[in-house]
Design a protein around this motif. Structure first.
Motif, mmCIF file in Angstrom:
data_model
loop_
_atom_site.group_PDB
_atom_site.id
_atom_site.type_symbol
_atom_site.label_atom_id
_atom_site.label_comp_id
_atom_site.label_asym_id
_atom_site.label_seq_id
_atom_site.Cartn_x
_atom_site.Cartn_y
_atom_site.Cartn_z
ATOM 1 N N SER A 1 0.817 -1.218 0.000
ATOM 2 C CA SER A 1 0.000 0.000 0.000
ATOM 3 C C SER A 1 0.850 1.267 0.000
ATOM 4 O O SER A 1 0.468 2.279 -0.591
ATOM 5 C CB SER A 1 -0.938 0.003 1.208
ATOM 6 N N LEU A 2 1.997 1.223 0.693
ATOM 7 C CA LEU A 2 2.876 2.396 0.783
ATOM 8 C C LEU A 2 4.082 2.290 -0.146
ATOM 9 O O LEU A 2 5.059 3.017 0.017
ATOM 10 C CB LEU A 2 3.349 2.577 2.229
ATOM 11 N N ALA A 3 3.996 1.391 -1.126
ATOM 12 C CA ALA A 3 5.137 1.168 -2.017
ATOM 13 C C ALA A 3 5.504 2.404 -2.825
ATOM 14 O O ALA A 3 6.660 2.572 -3.226
ATOM 15 C CB ALA A 3 4.844 -0.009 -2.954
ATOM 16 N N GLY A 4 4.544 3.288 -3.062
ATOM 17 C CA GLY A 4 4.834 4.497 -3.826
ATOM 18 C C GLY A 4 5.191 5.694 -2.970
ATOM 19 O O GLY A 4 5.435 6.774 -3.500
ATOM 20 N N ASP A 5 5.223 5.507 -1.662
ATOM 21 C CA ASP A 5 5.496 6.592 -0.727
ATOM 22 C C ASP A 5 6.891 6.393 -0.122
ATOM 23 O O ASP A 5 7.570 5.396 -0.389
ATOM 24 C CB ASP A 5 4.435 6.588 0.381
ATOM 25 N N ARG A 6 7.311 7.356 0.692
ATOM 26 C CA ARG A 6 8.586 7.263 1.382
ATOM 27 C C ARG A 6 8.306 7.243 2.890
ATOM 28 O O ARG A 6 7.857 8.236 3.464
ATOM 29 C CB ARG A 6 9.484 8.457 1.047
ATOM 30 N N VAL A 7 8.555 6.099 3.505
ATOM 31 C CA VAL A 7 8.347 5.953 4.945
ATOM 32 C C VAL A 7 9.597 6.447 5.667
ATOM 33 O O VAL A 7 10.710 6.008 5.367
ATOM 34 C CB VAL A 7 8.054 4.486 5.318
ATOM 35 N N ASN A 8 9.407 7.358 6.606
ATOM 36 C CA ASN A 8 10.540 7.921 7.336
ATOM 37 C C ASN A 8 10.684 7.377 8.748
ATOM 38 O O ASN A 8 11.782 7.376 9.301
ATOM 39 C CB ASN A 8 10.406 9.450 7.405
ATOM 40 N N ARG A 9 9.578 6.918 9.317
ATOM 41 C CA ARG A 9 9.653 6.480 10.711
ATOM 42 C C ARG A 9 8.573 5.453 11.000
ATOM 43 O O ARG A 9 7.439 5.577 10.535
ATOM 44 C CB ARG A 9 9.473 7.683 11.641
ATOM 45 N N VAL A 10 8.948 4.438 11.757
ATOM 46 C CA VAL A 10 8.000 3.457 12.269
ATOM 47 C C VAL A 10 8.230 3.356 13.769
ATOM 48 O O VAL A 10 9.352 3.085 14.210
ATOM 49 C CB VAL A 10 8.180 2.073 11.604
ATOM 50 N N LEU A 11 7.196 3.576 14.541
ATOM 51 C CA LEU A 11 7.301 3.614 15.999
ATOM 52 C C LEU A 11 6.169 2.780 16.562
ATOM 53 O O LEU A 11 5.008 3.017 16.227
ATOM 54 C CB LEU A 11 7.182 5.067 16.483
ATOM 55 N N GLY A 12 6.498 1.794 17.404
ATOM 56 C CA GLY A 12 5.393 0.965 17.849
ATOM 57 C C GLY A 12 5.627 0.132 19.083
ATOM 58 O O GLY A 12 6.739 -0.037 19.571
ATOM 59 N N ILE A 13 4.515 -0.384 19.580
ATOM 60 C CA ILE A 13 4.481 -1.386 20.651
ATOM 61 C C ILE A 13 4.202 -2.708 19.953
ATOM 62 O O ILE A 13 3.106 -2.926 19.429
ATOM 63 C CB ILE A 13 3.365 -1.052 21.660
ATOM 64 N N VAL A 14 5.192 -3.591 19.914
ATOM 65 C CA VAL A 14 5.069 -4.806 19.117
ATOM 66 C C VAL A 14 5.196 -6.074 19.950
ATOM 67 O O VAL A 14 5.341 -7.167 19.400
ATOM 68 C CB VAL A 14 6.110 -4.819 17.970
ATOM 69 N N ASN A 15 5.132 -5.944 21.273
ATOM 70 C CA ASN A 15 5.177 -7.127 22.136
ATOM 71 C C ASN A 15 4.077 -7.008 23.191
ATOM 72 O O ASN A 15 4.113 -6.118 24.034
ATOM 73 C CB ASN A 15 6.550 -7.259 22.805
ATOM 74 N N GLY A 16 3.106 -7.897 23.118
ATOM 75 C CA GLY A 16 1.965 -7.835 24.017
ATOM 76 C C GLY A 16 2.307 -8.152 25.464
ATOM 77 O O GLY A 16 1.715 -7.580 26.386
ATOM 78 N N GLU B 1 5.257 -16.391 28.681
ATOM 79 C CA GLU B 1 5.696 -17.784 28.636
ATOM 80 C C GLU B 1 6.331 -18.173 29.974
ATOM 81 O O GLU B 1 6.683 -17.319 30.790
ATOM 82 C CB GLU B 1 6.728 -17.962 27.518
ATOM 83 N N ALA B 2 6.487 -19.487 30.173
ATOM 84 C CA ALA B 2 7.166 -19.959 31.380
ATOM 85 C C ALA B 2 8.569 -19.368 31.452
ATOM 86 O O ALA B 2 9.057 -19.022 32.532
ATOM 87 C CB ALA B 2 7.214 -21.484 31.386
ATOM 88 N N ASP B 3 9.237 -19.266 30.311
ATOM 89 C CA ASP B 3 10.512 -18.547 30.216
ATOM 90 C C ASP B 3 10.257 -17.284 29.394
ATOM 91 O O ASP B 3 10.209 -17.329 28.163
ATOM 92 C CB ASP B 3 11.578 -19.403 29.546
ATOM 93 N N PRO B 4 10.081 -16.141 30.053
ATOM 94 C CA PRO B 4 9.696 -14.920 29.338
ATOM 95 C C PRO B 4 10.876 -14.112 28.806
ATOM 96 O O PRO B 4 10.686 -12.975 28.367
ATOM 97 C CB PRO B 4 8.966 -14.130 30.425
ATOM 98 N N THR B 5 12.076 -14.693 28.824
ATOM 99 C CA THR B 5 13.289 -13.926 28.501
ATOM 100 C C THR B 5 13.195 -13.199 27.162
ATOM 101 O O THR B 5 13.516 -12.003 27.071
ATOM 102 C CB THR B 5 14.523 -14.848 28.504
ATOM 103 N N ALA B 6 12.782 -13.888 26.122
ATOM 104 C CA ALA B 6 12.747 -13.271 24.793
ATOM 105 C C ALA B 6 11.853 -12.040 24.772
ATOM 106 O O ALA B 6 12.147 -11.053 24.085
ATOM 107 C CB ALA B 6 12.273 -14.274 23.754
ATOM 108 N N ASP B 7 10.777 -12.069 25.540
ATOM 109 C CA ASP B 7 9.859 -10.934 25.588
ATOM 110 C C ASP B 7 10.406 -9.808 26.460
ATOM 111 O O ASP B 7 10.559 -8.675 25.999
ATOM 112 C CB ASP B 7 8.501 -11.382 26.118
ATOM 113 N N VAL B 8 10.696 -10.113 27.729
ATOM 114 C CA VAL B 8 11.025 -9.048 28.685
ATOM 115 C C VAL B 8 12.401 -8.447 28.450
ATOM 116 O O VAL B 8 12.665 -7.307 28.856
ATOM 117 C CB VAL B 8 10.894 -9.546 30.144
#
Length: 427
Positions: free
Chosen positions: A144-159, A189-196
């Motif tokens: 959808s944004l292939a014709g545009d120029r994305v300058n920044r992506v900012l987000g919460i990506v881990n629930g 998860e029981a081992d939450p290391t990857a998330d936290v």
């Protein structure tokens, strides 16, 4: 009308939901795709586990044999990890199958080689479910944004981390208490290391940066700091400053046009920021593009059914492409941006100091910051039974300069301790 054959690798939380939907909604999928879809095999580690709603006759343990059948149209990978998943996906591609994956770790580490293999074989490699669960995010970035120029992506990506931080903010709980509740409710998860520790978010940030900036970014190029050091005192200090703490994935294109920065770390953001109101285990991503402006994507970021929704969306697209005898857009890398280190990132800093209750403290702290090229945005002093605290919020500066300045402030005789320091975004 030929029947499209699909195999499933892994039948855990996500895989079970995918298998159930494929079984229960065959007629709907047939109508949407234009041909019948048949689930012909499911590879698992343990075939004796109870899997309600999953046809037992399809379950087996020989994943290598399943992907090498030679008559598969699509292989859905819901195993996770890098090995032996990488080998299985390569085999599926080599035997002519398109691949749909939910595996952010693998795509972030070896996406380039897998895309090359898919292109050479003339098949699809899709992984919408790898970032953001049910949120349609990667396809908008890639198409959808292939014709545009994305300058920044900012987000919460881990629930998981968003749930923990939200719980700490709303109840005043310490990290360990909030983590225990997240585990009990199934968010951790029981081992939450990857998330936290931020590694899950870092893999997703690498994928987002690669798609947004059309460049190659791997997880090991992402600066990572997790949430294990965030305290209830940090949350209280953020509230006092009209802010909230979130674990952010931030991808920014450099002003020189030849570089980018990609980072994951906790940060204080103002309460009126679009990401400040993202609660519980939800994910949200803010995309800033030149023509489109600011776009917000928000929704369930994890869980069996939400993630399965994205997997099935990719499956429908891959199956339509098989019927058309084509493949969709693959790797969109055509640039080689330099990924700059965290030391060069420009950000703000929130610093909570335990200081002597005496004249001249404010002036001494401000003077040291100025010596390192750091200016003060706000100062807040609090006198309490435990002593005097001084909270400094700086203007934006290079991260290395901020770190050096805080170390110099900590060495002042009037400063008893640095209670905490945290990056500030969105001001």
């Amino acid at each position: 009308m030929r029947t499209l054959k699909v195999a499933l690798l892994g039948c855990g939380v996500v895989g079970t939901e995918v298998a159930r939907y494929l079984t229960l909604h065959q007629d709907d999928l047939t109508a949407r795709i234009g041909a019948p879809v048949e689930l012909v095999g499911i590879a698992v580690r343990r075939a004796d586990r109870l899997r309600p709603g999953v046809p037992e006759e399809l379950v087996g343990t020989d994943a290598a044999a399943l992907v090498a059948r030679g008559d598969l149209d699509v292989v859905i990978e819901a195993i996770g990890g890098i090995e032996p998943t990488d080998e299985l996906i390569r085999s599926a591609i080599a035997h002519g199958a398109s691949v749909v994956s939910a595996n952010k770790a693998l795509i972030a580490a070896r996406g380039a080689a897998l895309h090359l293999a898919a292109r050479e074989a003339g098949v699809d490699l899709f992984y919408e479910a790898a970032v953001g669960g049910a949120i349609p995010l990667l396809r908008p970035l890639r198409e959808s944004l292939a014709g545009d120029r994305v300058n920044r992506v900012l987000g919460i990506v881990n629930g998981t981390t968003n749930f923990i931080l939200d719980k700490m903010d709303s109840t005043g709980d310490e990290y360990e208490v909030a983590l225990k509740e997240a585990t009990a409710l199934g968010y951790a998860e029981a081992d939450p290391t990857a998330d936290v520790e931020g590694h899950d978010a870092a893999a997703k940030a690498a994928i987002l940066a690669g798609l947004a900036f059309n460049t190659r970014v791997t997880a090991d190029q992402v600066f990572v700091q997790g949430i294990t050091g965030v305290s209830a005192a940090d949350m209280a200090s953020a509230r006092a400053a009209g802010s909230v703490v979130k674990l952010l994935a931030i991808c920014e294109r450099g002003g020189d046009g030849e570089s980018a920065t990609v980072r994951v770390h906790p940060a204080m953001i103002p309460l009126d920021h679009p990401l400040a109101s993202v609660r519980g285990a939800d994910n949200a991503v803010l995309v800033e593009a030149e023509a489109a402006g600011r776009l917000m994507f928000h929704g369930p970021g994890a869980g069996g059914a939400p993630t399965a929704s994205s997997v099935l969306g990719d499956l429908v697209t891959a199956c339509r492409n098989r019927l058309a005898g084509t493949a969709g857009p693959g790797d969109t890398v055509y640039r080689a941006l330099t990924v700059r280190p965290m030391a060069e990132v420009v950000t703000g800093r929130h610093v909570d100091l335990d200081v002597q209750d005496e004249p001249g403290v404010l002036a001494a702290v401000a003077a040291v910051l100025a010596e390192h090229g750091v200016s003060v945005d706000t100062l807040r002093q609090h006198r309490g039974p435990a002593g005097t605290s001084l909270v400094v919020v700086t203007h934006r500066a290079a991260d290395a300069a901020l770190t050096t300045a805080v170390e110099a402030v900590a060495a002042l005789p009037q400063v008893r301790a640095v209670n905490s320091t945290m990056r500030v975004e969105g001001r």
